[in-house]
Design a protein around this motif. Sequence first.
Motif, PDB file in Angstrom:
ATOM      1  N   ILE A  34       0.832  -1.208   0.000  1.00  0.00           N
ATOM      2  CA  ILE A  34       0.000   0.000   0.000  1.00  0.00           C
ATOM      3  C   ILE A  34       0.865   1.256   0.000  1.00  0.00           C
ATOM      4  O   ILE A  34       0.607   2.200  -0.757  1.00  0.00           O
ATOM      5  N   ALA A  35       1.884   1.291   0.853  1.00  0.00           N
ATOM      6  CA  ALA A  35       2.747   2.481   0.929  1.00  0.00           C
ATOM      7  C   ALA A  35       3.467   2.713  -0.399  1.00  0.00           C
ATOM      8  O   ALA A  35       3.526   3.851  -0.899  1.00  0.00           O
ATOM      9  N   GLY A  36       3.999   1.656  -1.013  1.00  0.00           N
ATOM     10  CA  GLY A  36       4.670   1.794  -2.302  1.00  0.00           C
ATOM     11  C   GLY A  36       3.716   2.238  -3.395  1.00  0.00           C
ATOM     12  O   GLY A  36       4.049   3.103  -4.211  1.00  0.00           O
ATOM     13  N   ALA A  37       2.504   1.669  -3.406  1.00  0.00           N
ATOM     14  CA  ALA A  37       1.514   2.045  -4.418  1.00  0.00           C
ATOM     15  C   ALA A  37       1.116   3.508  -4.272  1.00  0.00           C
ATOM     16  O   ALA A  37       0.949   4.222  -5.271  1.00  0.00           O
ATOM     17  N   LEU A  38       0.979   3.962  -3.042  1.00  0.00           N
ATOM     18  CA  LEU A  38       0.612   5.358  -2.798  1.00  0.00           C
ATOM     19  C   LEU A  38       1.693   6.311  -3.318  1.00  0.00           C
ATOM     20  O   LEU A  38       1.399   7.279  -4.029  1.00  0.00           O
ATOM     21  N   VAL A  39       2.947   6.016  -2.998  1.00  0.00           N
ATOM     22  CA  VAL A  39       4.056   6.881  -3.434  1.00  0.00           C
ATOM     23  C   VAL A  39       4.212   6.834  -4.952  1.00  0.00           C
ATOM     24  O   VAL A  39       4.399   7.870  -5.599  1.00  0.00           O
ATOM     25  N   VAL A  40       4.093   5.646  -5.548  1.00  0.00           N
ATOM     26  CA  VAL A  40       4.219   5.528  -7.008  1.00  0.00           C
ATOM     27  C   VAL A  40       3.071   6.260  -7.699  1.00  0.00           C
ATOM     28  O   VAL A  40       3.276   6.969  -8.696  1.00  0.00           O
ATOM     29  N   THR A  41       1.853   6.134  -7.170  1.00  0.00           N
ATOM     30  CA  THR A  41       0.700   6.815  -7.771  1.00  0.00           C
ATOM     31  C   THR A  41       0.865   8.334  -7.728  1.00  0.00           C
ATOM     32  O   THR A  41       0.614   9.024  -8.726  1.00  0.00           O
ATOM     33  N   ILE A  42       1.296   8.853  -6.592  1.00  0.00           N
ATOM     34  CA  ILE A  42       1.534  10.296  -6.492  1.00  0.00           C
ATOM     35  C   ILE A  42       2.645  10.709  -7.462  1.00  0.00           C
ATOM     36  O   ILE A  42       2.545  11.738  -8.135  1.00  0.00           O
ATOM     37  N   GLY A  43       3.695   9.904  -7.559  1.00  0.00           N
ATOM     38  CA  GLY A  43       4.789  10.206  -8.480  1.00  0.00           C
ATOM     39  C   GLY A  43       4.331  10.214  -9.925  1.00  0.00           C
ATOM     40  O   GLY A  43       4.697  11.104 -10.701  1.00  0.00           O
ATOM     41  N   ILE A  44       3.502   9.240 -10.316  1.00  0.00           N
ATOM     42  CA  ILE A  44       3.005   9.185 -11.696  1.00  0.00           C
ATOM     43  C   ILE A  44       2.123  10.397 -11.977  1.00  0.00           C
ATOM     44  O   ILE A  44       2.169  10.975 -13.066  1.00  0.00           O
ATOM     45  N   ALA A  45       1.330  10.795 -10.990  1.00  0.00           N
ATOM     46  CA  ALA A  45       0.480  11.983 -11.172  1.00  0.00           C
ATOM     47  C   ALA A  45       1.330  13.240 -11.339  1.00  0.00           C
ATOM     48  O   ALA A  45       0.922  14.175 -12.022  1.00  0.00           O
ATOM     49  N   LEU A  46       2.507  13.274 -10.727  1.00  0.00           N
ATOM     50  CA  LEU A  46       3.362  14.465 -10.796  1.00  0.00           C
ATOM     51  C   LEU A  46       4.351  14.456 -11.962  1.00  0.00           C
ATOM     52  O   LEU A  46       5.041  15.450 -12.180  1.00  0.00           O
ATOM     53  N   ILE A  47       4.426  13.371 -12.708  1.00  0.00           N
ATOM     54  CA  ILE A  47       5.401  13.301 -13.814  1.00  0.00           C
ATOM     55  C   ILE A  47       5.197  14.429 -14.827  1.00  0.00           C
ATOM     56  O   ILE A  47       6.162  15.092 -15.205  1.00  0.00           O
ATOM     57  N   PRO A  48       3.967  14.693 -15.283  1.00  0.00           N
ATOM     58  CA  PRO A  48       3.847  15.763 -16.279  1.00  0.00           C
ATOM     59  C   PRO A  48       4.074  17.162 -15.720  1.00  0.00           C
ATOM     60  O   PRO A  48       4.316  18.098 -16.468  1.00  0.00           O
ATOM     61  N   LEU A  49       4.009  17.322 -14.416  1.00  0.00           N
ATOM     62  CA  LEU A  49       4.205  18.628 -13.806  1.00  0.00           C
ATOM     63  C   LEU A  49       5.664  18.815 -13.426  1.00  0.00           C
ATOM     64  O   LEU A  49       6.371  17.847 -13.171  1.00  0.00           O
ATOM     65  N   PRO A  50       6.119  20.059 -13.369  1.00  0.00           N
ATOM     66  CA  PRO A  50       7.492  20.247 -12.911  1.00  0.00           C
ATOM     67  C   PRO A  50       7.596  19.856 -11.445  1.00  0.00           C
ATOM     68  O   PRO A  50       6.760  20.233 -10.643  1.00  0.00           O
ATOM     69  N   GLY A  51       8.553  19.073 -11.134  1.00  0.00           N
ATOM     70  CA  GLY A  51       8.698  18.623  -9.761  1.00  0.00           C
ATOM     71  C   GLY A  51       9.260  17.219  -9.701  1.00  0.00           C
ATOM     72  O   GLY A  51       9.759  16.687 -10.692  1.00  0.00           O
ATOM     73  N   PRO A  52       9.154  16.607  -8.550  1.00  0.00           N
ATOM     74  CA  PRO A  52       9.843  15.333  -8.316  1.00  0.00           C
ATOM     75  C   PRO A  52       9.035  14.104  -8.722  1.00  0.00           C
ATOM     76  O   PRO A  52       8.980  13.129  -7.988  1.00  0.00           O
ATOM     77  N   GLY A  53       8.378  14.117  -9.873  1.00  0.00           N
ATOM     78  CA  GLY A  53       7.556  12.981 -10.287  1.00  0.00           C
ATOM     79  C   GLY A  53       8.335  11.683 -10.392  1.00  0.00           C
ATOM     80  O   GLY A  53       8.006  10.683  -9.748  1.00  0.00           O
ATOM     81  N   TRP A  54       9.384  11.697 -11.209  1.00  0.00           N
ATOM     82  CA  TRP A  54      10.166  10.466 -11.390  1.00  0.00           C
ATOM     83  C   TRP A  54      10.883  10.069 -10.109  1.00  0.00           C
ATOM     84  O   TRP A  54      11.037   8.874  -9.828  1.00  0.00           O
ATOM     85  N   LEU A  55      11.290  11.048  -9.339  1.00  0.00           N
ATOM     86  CA  LEU A  55      11.956  10.751  -8.069  1.00  0.00           C
ATOM     87  C   LEU A  55      11.008  10.001  -7.135  1.00  0.00           C
ATOM     88  O   LEU A  55      11.403   9.039  -6.467  1.00  0.00           O
ATOM     89  N   VAL A  98       8.418   8.170  -8.096  1.00  0.00           N
ATOM     90  CA  VAL A  98       8.192   6.832  -8.662  1.00  0.00           C
ATOM     91  C   VAL A  98       9.330   5.901  -8.252  1.00  0.00           C
ATOM     92  O   VAL A  98       9.102   4.763  -7.828  1.00  0.00           O
ATOM     93  N   ILE A  99      10.553   6.374  -8.342  1.00  0.00           N
ATOM     94  CA  ILE A  99      11.706   5.552  -7.959  1.00  0.00           C
ATOM     95  C   ILE A  99      11.712   5.304  -6.458  1.00  0.00           C
ATOM     96  O   ILE A  99      12.051   4.205  -6.001  1.00  0.00           O
ATOM     97  N   ALA A 100      11.298   6.296  -5.656  1.00  0.00           N
ATOM     98  CA  ALA A 100      11.205   6.090  -4.203  1.00  0.00           C
ATOM     99  C   ALA A 100      10.146   5.039  -3.876  1.00  0.00           C
ATOM    100  O   ALA A 100      10.354   4.185  -3.001  1.00  0.00           O
ATOM    101  N   GLY A 101       9.019   5.082  -4.558  1.00  0.00           N
ATOM    102  CA  GLY A 101       7.982   4.063  -4.351  1.00  0.00           C
ATOM    103  C   GLY A 101       8.479   2.685  -4.743  1.00  0.00           C
ATOM    104  O   GLY A 101       8.184   1.684  -4.080  1.00  0.00           O
ATOM    105  N   LEU A 102       9.250   2.622  -5.807  1.00  0.00           N
ATOM    106  CA  LEU A 102       9.855   1.358  -6.219  1.00  0.00           C
ATOM    107  C   LEU A 102      10.819   0.857  -5.148  1.00  0.00           C
ATOM    108  O   LEU A 102      10.891  -0.343  -4.867  1.00  0.00           O
ATOM    109  N   GLY A 103      11.545   1.789  -4.520  1.00  0.00           N
ATOM    110  CA  GLY A 103      12.441   1.418  -3.421  1.00  0.00           C
ATOM    111  C   GLY A 103      11.672   0.883  -2.225  1.00  0.00           C
ATOM    112  O   GLY A 103      12.120  -0.048  -1.544  1.00  0.00           O
ATOM    113  N   ILE A 104      10.502   1.448  -1.950  1.00  0.00           N
ATOM    114  CA  ILE A 104       9.668   0.931  -0.858  1.00  0.00           C
ATOM    115  C   ILE A 104       9.208  -0.479  -1.183  1.00  0.00           C
ATOM    116  O   ILE A 104       9.274  -1.385  -0.347  1.00  0.00           O
ATOM    117  N   TRP A 105       8.754  -0.703  -2.409  1.00  0.00           N
ATOM    118  CA  TRP A 105       8.331  -2.040  -2.808  1.00  0.00           C
ATOM    119  C   TRP A 105       9.496  -3.023  -2.764  1.00  0.00           C
ATOM    120  O   TRP A 105       9.310  -4.200  -2.459  1.00  0.00           O
TER     121      TRP A 105
END
Length: 185
Positions: free
Chosen positions: A84-105, A107-114
């Motif tokens: 759940i924690a990894g999915a939450l972080v990855v989902t927020i990261g994917i939502a932020l990818i098109p916006l300027p900011g830490p989207g990919w970061l 996603v990679i952090a969520g992957l690290g949690i998983w």
Amino acid sequence: MEQPAASGPPNVAVRAAEKRGYAVSKEQPERPGRPTLDAGRSGGVTVVGDPPRRPHARQRISTTLDLIRANPTGRIALKIFIAIAGALVVTIGIALIPLPGPGWLLVIAGLGIWAVEFHWARRLLGFTRRHVHGWTQWVTRQSLPVRLVLGAVGLVFVATVVWLSLKYSLGIDVVAEVMHYLATH
């Protein structure tokens, strides 16, 4: 004289886990600065080189996770929590990818949690690290003009993504607004 206790997980946690019937490994690799038994002296005298240091955060986390995994219910609860924690972080990261900011970061952090609990995520994270490192090494070997072109292409890509995101998600066409502003002023 009493023998010094073996270094390992906290004694209270070990006793609690053993009391419930779970097997907990008490073996840890020898670390510098820890008390050691001097075989050359009689009576089992403990010789201390440096004052004992607290275990590193990684070792503490690893020990805690091992204690949780020693309990079947804890193992399942940990897997669910990590998922759940990894999915939450990855989902927020994917939502932020098109916006300027830490989207990919994110996603990679969520992957690290998983990766704490899932082998497939650990492999994917290793793949990502290898390719990002390879890309970074390649770019640093290039000449300054090539790096400037790569940077300009990256900025154009980010600007295009921001423009399209604003246009289709919020209905704000920045280019049309700028053209209208320039035409009226």
